[in-house]
Design a protein around this motif. Sequence first.
Motif, PDB file in Angstrom:
ATOM      1  N   LYS A  52       4.223 -14.330  -1.310  1.00 20.03           N
ATOM      2  CA  LYS A  52       4.251 -13.496  -0.098  1.00 20.03           C
ATOM      3  C   LYS A  52       5.682 -13.325   0.409  1.00 20.03           C
ATOM      4  O   LYS A  52       6.065 -12.236   0.851  1.00 20.03           O
ATOM      5  N   ARG A  53       6.489 -14.387   0.311  1.00 22.05           N
ATOM      6  CA  ARG A  53       7.901 -14.275   0.692  1.00 22.05           C
ATOM      7  C   ARG A  53       8.627 -13.292  -0.236  1.00 22.05           C
ATOM      8  O   ARG A  53       9.384 -12.439   0.222  1.00 22.05           O
ATOM      9  N   LEU A  54       8.392 -13.421  -1.534  1.00 18.83           N
ATOM     10  CA  LEU A  54       9.025 -12.527  -2.502  1.00 18.83           C
ATOM     11  C   LEU A  54       8.599 -11.079  -2.256  1.00 18.83           C
ATOM     12  O   LEU A  54       9.412 -10.162  -2.345  1.00 18.83           O
ATOM     13  N   SER A  82      -0.992   1.658  -1.124  1.00 21.82           N
ATOM     14  CA  SER A  82      -0.415   1.258  -2.408  1.00 21.82           C
ATOM     15  C   SER A  82       0.414   0.019  -2.112  1.00 21.82           C
ATOM     16  O   SER A  82       1.177  -0.023  -1.167  1.00 21.82           O
ATOM     17  N   GLY A  83       0.219  -1.003  -2.886  1.00 20.42           N
ATOM     18  CA  GLY A  83       0.927  -2.245  -2.645  1.00 20.42           C
ATOM     19  C   GLY A  83       0.239  -3.402  -3.333  1.00 20.42           C
ATOM     20  O   GLY A  83      -0.668  -3.215  -4.139  1.00 20.42           O
ATOM     21  N   ILE A  84       0.690  -4.597  -3.000  1.00 23.86           N
ATOM     22  CA  ILE A  84       0.151  -5.804  -3.628  1.00 23.86           C
ATOM     23  C   ILE A  84      -0.403  -6.715  -2.542  1.00 23.86           C
ATOM     24  O   ILE A  84       0.315  -7.106  -1.631  1.00 23.86           O
ATOM     25  N   ALA A  85      -1.674  -7.035  -2.658  1.00 27.72           N
ATOM     26  CA  ALA A  85      -2.295  -8.038  -1.791  1.00 27.72           C
ATOM     27  C   ALA A  85      -2.315  -9.350  -2.565  1.00 27.72           C
ATOM     28  O   ALA A  85      -2.560  -9.361  -3.774  1.00 27.72           O
ATOM     29  N   ILE A  86      -2.041 -10.438  -1.876  1.00 32.84           N
ATOM     30  CA  ILE A  86      -2.025 -11.756  -2.512  1.00 32.84           C
ATOM     31  C   ILE A  86      -3.054 -12.614  -1.796  1.00 32.84           C
ATOM     32  O   ILE A  86      -3.053 -12.699  -0.568  1.00 32.84           O
ATOM     33  N   ASP A  87      -3.949 -13.234  -2.571  1.00 33.15           N
ATOM     34  CA  ASP A  87      -5.026 -14.007  -1.956  1.00 33.15           C
ATOM     35  C   ASP A  87      -5.336 -15.227  -2.809  1.00 33.15           C
ATOM     36  O   ASP A  87      -5.043 -15.254  -4.003  1.00 33.15           O
TER      37      ASP A  87
END
Length: 196
Positions: A35-37, A48-53
């Motif tokens: 998430k920091r990166l 459009s993007g990246i979700a992190i879970d």
Amino acid sequence: GKTVLMLHMAYKKVIEEGSRCLFLTYNRALIADLKRLKEILSISSGDSGIAIDSLERFMMSILSHHTDTPINRLFFKYSKGLSSLQEDMKENEGMGKKILKELCRLESNQYDFDYIFVDEGQDWIDQEMFVLRSMYDTKNIIVSHGVGQSIRDRLEDKREEADWKKNLSKEQSIQRSLKRALRMKENIAKTIIDFN
């Protein structure tokens, strides 16, 4: 190495195709780092993007919807709930896609993804793999699988590494092997020695 490479792949899908990507891992420390990166790279989670879970949170949210049970009450019923959902999905063909459609209708930002990136794929249990593959197209699931790196519950119940190619034809699965390690083990060791 594999994780950063996979994040680059997701980033490329976002930039070149405007895709929405979900990055799943059970490693909570890694989630914070990713998430920091993502913030440093200015990648959104929106259209459009990246979700992190985390793997467990994502699966429990699906179980919560399916069973109408609050997530906080599912924590100790995780394995049993997943096994039950897997059986329901096996008995009702297309159920996974129906659940996904309903979840996207309710909360599209949390479930509507073009690509799913699975980190530490060797540590997933069969039920988690089955549920994910029942909901999302297998061709859009990218798995990072470390050979001989299983750590999650493997020693206690003697389970083998997860087999993501199980029940897939050769056309449904493409395997790429890294030719060299991308980790900087020697440099990390030197840094720790210098720091100490």
